[in-house]
Design a protein around this motif. Structure first.
Motif, PDB file in Angstrom:
ATOM      1  N   ARG A  76       0.859  -1.182   0.000  1.00 11.70           N
ATOM      2  CA  ARG A  76       0.000   0.000   0.000  1.00 11.70           C
ATOM      3  C   ARG A  76       0.902   1.241   0.000  1.00 11.70           C
TER       4      ARG A  76
ATOM      5  N   ARG B 226      -2.616   3.403  -9.025  1.00 12.81           N
ATOM      6  CA  ARG B 226      -2.956   3.596  -7.610  1.00 12.81           C
ATOM      7  C   ARG B 226      -2.612   5.022  -7.210  1.00 12.81           C
TER       8      ARG B 226
ATOM      9  N   ASP C 263      -7.406   2.266  -6.318  1.00 12.21           N
ATOM     10  CA  ASP C 263      -6.550   1.249  -6.937  1.00 12.21           C
ATOM     11  C   ASP C 263      -7.350   0.632  -8.074  1.00 12.21           C
TER      12      ASP C 263
END
Lengths: 374, 846
Positions: free
Chosen positions: A119, A174, A188
């Motif tokens: 992430r 993203r 995303d």
């Protein structure tokens, strides 16, 4: 150290801006600056002072420097020779108070590998060394490299109107956006789960820290595109064009005549634009030896062409002079040979049925020209 | 640890993308003048002064670390050349090839001369003009880009592919390379180019062009230019007399493949080049290191310099490329060696992506004079494999990894490597001096070979900066190389051919003008060349005034210089199979007794190109073959300018001629290289001469000459002498025909205006606007269900707000309504139409 100074000075500015100095600044602006920068800071002969484009820097120090030293190449005088310091500071504060949108944009590009599958977080970015880090004087995101890395954009966000705000980001790759450290947007494109976050948030007038983290598949160019929208109000587009090298290039009349070859919409590409010292511009077509159009009080803005690497025509600014179109030669063969500048006069020489003929264009009065053929 | 590892990984990644400059070399930045200065070209004067030309249209000179502006207000000049003899600069700017002269030596240009503007310019994006370069005769060469958009593309039924669409031929000679040897002269040389932004002339007067990967161009490459050849991109074929747009559109890749010339060197993309610039030859005599006579090219995208070499295999050039230096600040497009042997490059990045990153830069590379970097020096193809030479003796011999592939030839943008495979080598040997490695590998013509030497070290342990050389093997070594043609004392500089080359394409056959339009009586000022005017009595003249070819040459009694000549000739028909080729009706018009305009029957009687009827024998084939059949009378109309010599006998100006054959222009102000049998030798006026030659009979009539004409003054009108028009050339009218009193629409982009304003009246009605958009519905509706879903009409703002009934798709009506609404917005003054009066509010320049 430097960003800290900037923040401090901004805060200090914010305090000053609340003072009567703003009024003094406005008075001065209405007397002098508006001539070039427009009544509403939106520019004219000089650039806009409200938009994102700050070629010489957008920090309070940089703005003061420009006011003090001027920009000789563009014709802005050094106001330290004209005004006392308090006046110049007041002007500077006024301009800083007009800041809206992104300021102090830094664009960094990072290698891909450390981010694969993870992430996008600020901590992760802090742990990786960037491939490049550029302070963008234009305060908008533009990309002058092909998409070979991951982006991190940091900047200040200046808000002048309270209200509800939201980001709209093109759904490519993203993207994570943090405002003052809090994640306000995450998307995303590949994720099956609904990880999309796009909260509306309240903002009061002030200066915020904005951070944009973005990753997308390598392509010819980054396709990142984003907008900050105030619900029911203003839009701030985060992307824009780089002005690198595209210093607005206005071709103005000088004491010597000029012949300019630029692409102008509606005129044949070989047109010779003859710009005379009295700001008269005569468009001459060398292919058939004719005068096409003319203007007075004219200049040529070359910049639209440069910005788009010549995909757009340049522009003529001026007042059209009516009824000038005429064909100068009735000939079986006509071939353009050359042009010469003789001080304030342009000589256009052609081979007309085997003989050299010269068309002379010279200024006449303040708004016209005279033309003769020999 | 993980954090450290990721930092280390990041660091490694960083170092592989940083600069790699060979040992002994360094790259130096040169500061540019302040302000908007984007460098597009550069050249050096013999005294070391550097001149650059910029996108903004300026020429700047750099001397003693000082910049001065020399010229300004040009339109996107893409290259600059300094002509020493004339003390003038030449720049290829978009509308013309321009010569810049400083007549009063004050350091500022005051005379801007149009050398040629005979090519077309439509104004569409990407129509660049690159060059010029010059041959040793001082003649200039430049190349013309196709346009990014337009009416004439050649998609050949193939998908566009990633990277771009099909480029268009919007105006005459786009996609061609041409020569201009003096103001007013324009000679198109070769066609089939797409974005020929690199142009270079070797020290041996050989012209090379680099082109960019794109539609019809499989990869970046460099071509060896031969006059009359076609190099692959079919959009420019309509410039040739044997093609029309309709014919090109009816053909396909298989047809074009039969007539195209392959590149001499392919530059594998991403590895060597993406946008190669102009080649320059290292003629520094060793000042730039151990790569003398090699060809250096800079790549605008890769921000590198790479080295190249070519060799003739079976009479055609092919060769190799290897990377040399990486890490320029921006994208090199033009290069130039200065008198000190430093390699300068004009670099630009803005607009296209350059790894270097900077908008523009000016740098030079210099060698320290002693360090020989360890590098792959060069390579050559042998009968069974390759020989690769290194700059220094190698240490342990590393087995090279050899791979081969080829490319598709089609209209799709770029080609992948086809049939890429690794090959095993044998007979791997090392030369005694340990510098040359040779090996055998299965060779196939038409393949590109990658020769990689991984981890190869020198005998001192130095590593290679770049370990792979790429060789383009269009042909394999023949048993015997073709013999060079006999040299008679002159070269066809820049033409790519030698005298009487049998491989030169023969001129296309065209219909001549009707005979009655070609027969012309002598004008008043002419001397009729009747029986009294000739010296050889063997050439009998009958009562009708017809002169038959006799024994020995026949000269006029009078000597002539500049002249306008008319003569008619006829071949006696013959069925004899022995009298064919050069023997069927051979004679010749020897201008000034030395310069031959060929007479031979070329009607269904093929012969080599520069021996065809109408050729300047051995030099210039006629533009076209306009022959009539034997038995019919044919004509030549000649305007010629005598050569000029200096007192010491050297040539000042060559003989020039403009010639019509049967009313069709076959030579347009051509430069004659010398006498048919030898080089120029100083002479004054000389007789006109007709040649005797073995073969069938030739007869002549109606010969007249106007002496002492002013060639230059008469030339333009002489070119238009016959009804058939010349193909040079007015500008293509822009698609939007703007009435002179109507201003252009500015609120939409010019491209949109062109596409929407069908009748060209600078008024866009609701119907034109919405109609244009309506036509987009069907192509977008991929699944043909009469609705556009999200994937068929993607937009960040769902359906642009057009899905009024919220059913998740757009009907045709909803689609139209979006644009009806848009029309309302664009029609600012609400007068029901979009015109110049509808102005954008003050918006940042986009």
């Amino acid at each position: 150290m430097k960003p800290l100074c900037t923040i401090l000075s901004l805060l200090v500015c914010a305090n000053w801006a609340a003072s009567a100095d703003l009024e003094r600044g406005q008075t001065l602006y209405n007397q002098i600056c508006f001539n070039c920068h427009g009544l509403h800071f939106d520019g004219g002969i000089g650039p806009s002072l409200k938009d994102n484009y700050w070629r010489h820097g957008d920090s309070p120090e940089a703005i003061l420097e420009v006011i003090n030293k001027g920009i000789p190449a563009a014709g802005m005088i050094a106001f330290e020779t004209v005004f006392p310091e308090s006046d110049r500071l007041a002007l500077r504060d006024l301009i800083v108070a007009q800041h809206e949108g992104l300021r102090g944009v830094v664009r960094a590009v990072y290698p891909r590998a450390p981010f694969k599958g993870k992430r996008l977080t600020r901590a992760l970015f802090d742990s990786v060394k960037p491939l490049s880090k550029t302070r963008l004087p234009e305060n908008v995101y533009y990309f002058d490299r092909n998409g070979d890395g991951i982006l991190r954009g940091t900047s200040k966000l200046h808000i002048k109107e309270a209200g509800e705000y939201q980001f709209t980001i093109r759904p490519i790759g993203r993207t994570s956006i943090f405002l003052d450290g809090k994640e306000v947007h995450y998307s995303d494109e590949k994720s099956k789960k609904n990880t999309h976050v796009n909260r509306k948030f309240e903002l009061k007038p002030g200066i915020y820290d904005l951070e944009i983290l973005h990753e997308e598949k390598t392509t010819h160019s980054y396709r990142f595109h984003g907008v900050l929208q105030r619900v029911g109000g203003k839009r701030f587009v985060l992307n824009g064009r780089s002005l690198q090298g595209n210093v607005p290039k206005i071709i103005k009349a000088t004491h010597e005549a000029k012949v300019v070859r630029k692409w102008i919409d509606g005129l044949p590409p070989r047109t010779l634009l003859c710009l005379l010292p009295n700001q008269t511009l005569v468009a001459y077509n060398p292919v058939d030896g004719s005068v096409l159009k003319a203007w007075h009080s004219a200049a040529i803005n070359q910049t639209p062409s440069l910005v788009d690497r010549s995909a757009k025509p340049s522009e003529i600014k001026g007042v059209p002079i009516p009824d000038v179109g005429s064909k100068l030669f009735e000939a079986e063969t006509l071939r353009f040979l050359r042009y010469e500048i003789h001080l304030d006069t342009v000589h256009l020489v052609s081979l007309v049925d085997g003989e050299e003929k010269t068309v002379t264009i010279a200024p006449e009065g303040t708004q016209s020209f005279k033309l003769s053929v020999q | 640890m993980k954090k450290l590892l990721s930092v280390l990984i990041a660091f490694c990644f960083v170092s592989t993308t940083t600069a790699r400059v060979p040992a002994g070399y360094r790259l130096v930045d040169v500061p540019l003048p302040r302000g908007a200065v984007t460098v597009l070209g550069l050249c050096h004067k013999p005294d070391g002064t550097l001149a650059i030309v910029t996108w903004e249209g300026e020429v700047w000179e750099y001397q003693a670390k000082t910049w001065t502006r020399f010229a300004e207000n040009l339109m996107e000049p893409n290259g600059i050349h300094y002509d020493v003899k004339e003390n003038a600069y030449y720049v290829a700017q978009k509308p013309e090839l321009t010569r810049l002269v400083d007549t009063n030596s004050d350091g500022i240009c005051d005379r801007y001369e149009c050398v040629t503007d005979a090519f077309g310019v439509s104004g569409r994006y990407h129509e660049y003009h690159f060059g010029p370069v010059a041959d040793s005769l001082g003649r200039k060469y430049a190349s013309l880009n196709l346009a990014a958009r337009g009416d004439f593309t050649v998609p050949d039924g193939k998908p566009k592919g990633k990277g771009g669409g099909n480029m268009s031929y919007n105006a005459p000679w786009r996609g061609w390379v041409y020569r201009s040897d003096r103001p007013g002269h324009f000679q198109p040389l070769a066609s089939g180019f797409r974005s020929p932004c690199g142009i270079g002339m070797s020290p041996q007067d050989e012209l090379f062009i680099t082109d960019n990967q794109g539609d019809w161009v499989a990869d970046c490459c460099m071509y060896y230019i031969r006059e009359g050849n076609f190099y692959g991109h079919p959009a420019s074929l309509p410039g040739r007399p044997d093609f029309t747009k309709e014919k090109v559109s009816s053909l396909s890749a298989a047809d074009f493949a039969k007539i195209r010339t392959l590149p001499a060197i392919w530059f594998p993309r991403e590895v060597i080049a993406n946008t190669p610039g102009s080649p320059v030859w290292d003629t520094t005599g060793g000042k730039f290191g151990p790569f003398q006579n090699q060809i250096f090219i800079g790549d605008q995208r890769q921000s590198n310099y790479f080295r190249n070499g070519v060799e003739k295999v079976d009479g055609d050039y092919q060769g190799w490329c290897v990377d040399f230096l990486r890490g320029t600040a921006s994208g090199p497009v033009k290069m130039s060696f200065d008198p000190q042997g430093r390699l300068w490059s004009a670099q630009v990045g803005r607009g296209w992506f350059s790894v270097g990153g900077k908008r523009t830069a000016l740098q030079y590379a210099e060698w320290d004079g002693k360090t020989i970097p360890f590098a792959i020096h060069s390579a050559t193809l042998t009968k069974t494999g390759f020989e690769v030479t290194f700059t220094r003796p190698i240490g342990e011999k590393i087995t090279p990894v050899v791979a081969s592939w080829h490319y598709h030839y089609y209209s799709t943008y770029g080609s992948p490597r086809v049939d890429e495979k690794t090959l095993s080598i044998s007979n791997h040997a090392l030369s005694k001096d340990r510098k040359t490695v040779s090996f055998d590998v299965p060779l196939t013509a038409g393949k590109i070979y990658a020769l990689q030497f991984p981890e190869q070290e020198s005998d001192g342990g130095a590593k290679l900066d770049f370990d792979t050389l790429f060789y383009t093997a269009n042909k394999l070594r023949p048993a015997r190389e073709p013999r060079a043609s006999r040299n008679v004392g002159w070269d066809l500089a820049g033409s790519g051919w030698s005298r009487n080359d049998k491989r030169r394409p023969i001129p296309v056959v065209v219909k001549p003008l009707p005979a009655k339009e070609c027969i012309m009586p002598a004008p008043g000022k002419a001397t009729v060349l009747d029986a009294d005017q000739w010296t050889n009595p063997n050439w009998k003249i009958n009562q009708q005034g017809v002169m038959s070819r006799g024994k020995g040459k026949n000269s006029t009694k009078t000597a002539y210089g500049n002249a306008r000549i008319h003569l008619e000739f006829r071949f006696e028909p013959s069925d004899d199979p022995n009298w064919r080729g050069q023997l069927y009706g051979n004679s010749g018009v020897f201008l000034m007794s030395g310069y031959e305009l060929q007479i031979v029957n070329s009607y269904e009687n093929p012969t080599f190109a520069d021996g065809t009827c109408g050729s300047i024998y051995g030099q210039h084939p006629p533009r076209v073959n306009a022959s009539r059949k034997p038995g019919e009378w044919q004509s030549y109309d000649i305007l010629m300018k005598a050569p000029q010599f200096a007192k010491d006998g050297s040539l000042v100006e060559p003989l020039r001629a403009t010639i019509f054959h049967n009313g069709v222009l076959i030579h347009d102000d051509v430069w004659v290289y010398g006498e048919v049998g030898g080089p120029y030798k100083r002479h004054g006026k000389r007789p006109l001469m007709l040649q005797d030659h073995k073969g069938t009979e030739v007869s002549f009539r109606n010969l007249w000459i106007v002496p002492d004409i002013d060639y230059d003054k008469s030339l333009d009108s002489f070119r238009r002498h016959f009804a058939a028009p010349l193909t040079a050339l007015a500008d293509v009218k822009p698609k939007v025909n703007v009435p002179s009193d109507r201003d252009p629409i500015t609120i939409l982009s010019p491209n949109m205006v062109r596409d929407m304003d069908k009748d060209g009246d600078m008024i866009i009605t609701v119907n034109e606007f919405v109609g244009y958009r309506a036509a987009q519905f069907d192509p977008k509706d991929k699944d043909k269900n009469q609705f556009l879903d999200v994937s068929e009409f993607p937009h960040p703002n769902a359906f642009r707000g057009g899905d009024k009934n919220k059913d998740g798709k757009l009907s045709r009506e909803e689609h139209l309504n979006i644009f009806r609404g848009q029309f309302q917005n664009v029609d600012v003054n609400k007068d029901g139409k979009i015109t110049a009066a509808d102005k954008q509010k003050n918006r940042k320049t986009k």
